[in-house]
Enzyme design. Sequence first.
Site, PDB file in Angstrom:
ATOM      1  N   GLY A  29      -1.244 -16.644  -7.022  1.00 60.96           N
ATOM      2  CA  GLY A  29      -1.620 -15.291  -6.651  1.00 60.96           C
ATOM      3  C   GLY A  29      -2.181 -14.519  -7.825  1.00 60.96           C
ATOM      4  O   GLY A  29      -2.255 -15.010  -8.955  1.00 60.96           O
ATOM      5  N   SER A  30      -2.553 -13.265  -7.573  1.00 59.59           N
ATOM      6  CA  SER A  30      -3.250 -12.479  -8.590  1.00 59.59           C
ATOM      7  C   SER A  30      -2.378 -12.194  -9.812  1.00 59.59           C
ATOM      8  O   SER A  30      -2.851 -12.276 -10.951  1.00 59.59           O
ATOM      9  CB  SER A  30      -3.749 -11.159  -7.988  1.00 59.59           C
ATOM     10  OG  SER A  30      -2.666 -10.391  -7.483  1.00 59.59           O
ATOM     11  N   ASP A  81       6.496 -16.205 -11.082  1.00 56.92           N
ATOM     12  CA  ASP A  81       5.630 -16.001  -9.926  1.00 56.92           C
ATOM     13  C   ASP A  81       5.674 -14.541  -9.516  1.00 56.92           C
ATOM     14  O   ASP A  81       6.567 -13.790  -9.930  1.00 56.92           O
ATOM     15  CB  ASP A  81       6.087 -16.892  -8.763  1.00 56.92           C
ATOM     16  CG  ASP A  81       5.009 -17.097  -7.704  1.00 56.92           C
ATOM     17  OD1 ASP A  81       3.896 -16.547  -7.855  1.00 56.92           O
ATOM     18  OD2 ASP A  81       5.277 -17.808  -6.717  1.00 56.92           O
ATOM     19  N   ASP A  84       5.038 -10.475  -2.696  1.00 55.94           N
ATOM     20  CA  ASP A  84       4.371  -9.500  -1.837  1.00 55.94           C
ATOM     21  C   ASP A  84       5.272  -8.301  -1.574  1.00 55.94           C
ATOM     22  O   ASP A  84       4.784  -7.187  -1.346  1.00 55.94           O
ATOM     23  CB  ASP A  84       3.955 -10.159  -0.520  1.00 55.94           C
ATOM     24  CG  ASP A  84       2.982 -11.291  -0.745  1.00 55.94           C
ATOM     25  OD1 ASP A  84       1.906 -11.042  -1.319  1.00 55.94           O
ATOM     26  OD2 ASP A  84       3.297 -12.437  -0.385  1.00 55.94           O
ATOM     27  N   GLY A  95       4.155 -15.512  -0.001  1.00 53.77           N
ATOM     28  CA  GLY A  95       3.341 -16.341   0.873  1.00 53.77           C
ATOM     29  C   GLY A  95       2.053 -15.703   1.335  1.00 53.77           C
ATOM     30  O   GLY A  95       1.346 -16.269   2.165  1.00 53.77           O
ATOM     31  N   GLU A 103       5.821 -23.013  -3.561  1.00 52.17           N
ATOM     32  CA  GLU A 103       6.485 -22.019  -4.413  1.00 52.17           C
ATOM     33  C   GLU A 103       8.002 -22.123  -4.276  1.00 52.17           C
ATOM     34  O   GLU A 103       8.736 -22.058  -5.260  1.00 52.17           O
ATOM     35  CB  GLU A 103       6.015 -20.615  -4.037  1.00 52.17           C
ATOM     36  CG  GLU A 103       4.575 -20.327  -4.434  1.00 52.17           C
ATOM     37  CD  GLU A 103       4.053 -19.017  -3.892  1.00 52.17           C
ATOM     38  OE1 GLU A 103       3.023 -18.549  -4.418  1.00 52.17           O
ATOM     39  OE2 GLU A 103       4.653 -18.463  -2.947  1.00 52.17           O
TER      40      GLU A 103
END
Length: 219
Positions: A29-30, A81, A84, A95, A103
């Site tokens: 992810g970003s 990590d 969200d 996710g 993950e």
Amino acid sequence: MNQDEMKKAVAHAALEFVPTGSIIGVGTGSTANFFIDELATIKSRIDGAVASSVATAERLKRHGIPVLDLNDVSGLGLYVDGADEATVHRALVKGGGGALTREKIVAAASKTFVCICDESKLVDVLGRFPLPVEVIPMARSFVAREIVAFGGRPELRKGFKTDNGNEILDIHGLTITDPVGLEERLNHITGVVTNGLFARRGADILLLGTRQGVRRIPA
């Protein structure tokens, strides 16, 4: 600070937890991408990384960081990590990028899970962000009916396949007051690979990027 600056700040702060001479797990992810870029500045200190997605593996390789298969290592000292959604109790929804199963595997294999995200991801109760569920394609409709039966509104993530070749149902309309219970309930539905609740194995440390700097939970 804007959102990207907050993400970069927490990514940099996570370097403090990287053990010298270690193999670490890296998310997707970003925000995880910002961490990979920061990790590249100390890549000589680590022996390599285990990636949670094809995209992460490619980014690590572009930085010259060796990428290892989880099956070839005895364990991981650290997993970093994003999320969200996150609570102060360090339960997470993950996710949004579709890498939740890998993950979750890498997180489970790691001694310490450091979650990095900006302050917009902190919530009192999980569920505002649609909860991803990875499903075996032939079971998609069955799983969706089971989810509807307990009040969720599943929506197929159209045109998307996970790195495992499966599909994603995003569940809307949930107020998740018992993250551990819901995580287990969803995983017991036949055809579900896993879901995006990280509650049974949540983050050990949450690094939150704020306009005032990086906040650590627990302090």
